[in-house]
Design an enzyme around this catalytic site. Structure first.
Site, PDB file in Angstrom:
ATOM      1  N   ASP A 122      11.337 -25.192  -1.411  1.00 38.53           N
ATOM      2  CA  ASP A 122      11.410 -24.344  -2.607  1.00 38.53           C
ATOM      3  C   ASP A 122      12.754 -24.519  -3.316  1.00 38.53           C
ATOM      4  O   ASP A 122      13.741 -24.928  -2.704  1.00 38.53           O
ATOM      5  CB  ASP A 122      11.254 -22.866  -2.225  1.00 38.53           C
ATOM      6  CG  ASP A 122       9.867 -22.565  -1.686  1.00 38.53           C
ATOM      7  OD1 ASP A 122       8.925 -23.304  -2.022  1.00 38.53           O
ATOM      8  OD2 ASP A 122       9.742 -21.596  -0.915  1.00 38.53           O
ATOM      9  N   TYR A 123      12.780 -24.117  -4.569  1.00 35.92           N
ATOM     10  CA  TYR A 123      13.992 -24.174  -5.399  1.00 35.92           C
ATOM     11  C   TYR A 123      15.177 -23.499  -4.700  1.00 35.92           C
ATOM     12  O   TYR A 123      16.286 -24.028  -4.678  1.00 35.92           O
ATOM     13  CB  TYR A 123      13.673 -23.468  -6.724  1.00 35.92           C
ATOM     14  CG  TYR A 123      14.745 -23.524  -7.765  1.00 35.92           C
ATOM     15  CD1 TYR A 123      15.018 -24.715  -8.432  1.00 35.92           C
ATOM     16  CD2 TYR A 123      15.479 -22.389  -8.097  1.00 35.92           C
ATOM     17  CE1 TYR A 123      15.994 -24.779  -9.407  1.00 35.92           C
ATOM     18  CE2 TYR A 123      16.461 -22.440  -9.075  1.00 35.92           C
ATOM     19  CZ  TYR A 123      16.715 -23.636  -9.722  1.00 35.92           C
ATOM     20  OH  TYR A 123      17.690 -23.695 -10.684  1.00 35.92           O
TER      21      TYR A 123
END
Ligand code: URA
Length: 241
Positions: free
Chosen positions: A103-104
């Protein structure tokens, strides 16, 4: 093994997957001498693929291990112009792309390669490799919570596979927990902790199979050593569930 035409073109370093789709749809691509405009057409190594009459050639395979920092998107390009993991490795001349996803806001170990075959195997549910995450979560995690994570929690109507856990430490408001899983569902670790009532505040992937982040700081990367590539290939061949 047959693969989708757009993937083969992208892996050959001609264009991104999205651009490859446009090239196909607009009639720039021939397979065995015939124009193919159907996205998703399957081809295999014996098929001759040409883009604008030029045969595609395969780049030599390369393999990198990145310590992904937070705030970087796991993609080759981004519509919103956010920094991508491939931007970090901009000095690498080959057209590499990430194996799986972080994820970011997740940091940690991410592999990048242009070897589509290995990518397919490593990310296929049948072969999924063991990965260890360290999560800072809200609240005090109990032995009972850990047991739930180990035996499986239901996410999207499906129970997660057996996992390994270790409580690293707790303080008044949060806990640090190590969780080892071999599946790779979307946001799996966050969803697992959410299910047991301990939302993730910070997440990092510490290991991927036998690989770890030893010697790297966030934002740094290195090439995999030949023996590591061999071992990864063996891992992806042998893991059968
Ligand atoms: N699980 C998550 O929830 N996020 C990641 O980035 C990786 C695994």
């Amino acid at each position: 093994m047959s693969e989708r035409l757009q993937k083969v073109i992208a892996h050959a370093g001609v264009a991104s997957r999205r651009k490859a789709e446009t090239l196909i749809a607009t009639g720039h691509v021939k397979v065995n001498g015939k124009v193919v405009t159907e996205l998703g057409t399957k081809v295999n190594v014996s098929d001759e693929v040409k883009v604008d009459e030029v045969p595609i050639s395969k780049e030599p395979p390369v393999y990198y291990l990145l310590y992904k920092p937070r705030g970087v998107i796991t993609a080759v390009s981004d519509d919103k112009h956010r920094k991508t993991v491939v931007d970090i490795l901009k000095e690498v001349p080959e057209r590499i792309y990430p194996v799986g996803r972080l994820d970011y806001d997740t940091s940690g170990l991410l592999l990048l390669t242009n070897d589509g075959d290995l990518d397919n195997k490593l990310t296929h549910p049948k072969y999924e490799v063991e990965k260890t995450y360290v999560a800072k979560v809200k609240g005090i995690v109990t032995n009972d919570d850990l047991k739930q994570l180990r035996t499986g929690v239901v996410i999207d109507h499906r129970k997660t596979a057996k996992a390994k856990t270790k409580l690293i430490r707790t303080n008044k408001e949060s806990s640090i927990v190590s969780l080892t899983i071999h599946e790779g569902r979307n946001h799996q670790v966050k969803n697992m902790f959410e299910r047991i009532g301990h939302p993730v505040e910070k997440l990092s992937r510490e290991t991927y199979g036998f690989l770890d982040l030893h010697g790297l700081q966030a934002g740094e990367y290195r090439r995999l050593r030949p023996h590591e590539v061999e071992e990864l290939k063996e891992l992806s061949e042998n893991v059968k569930r």
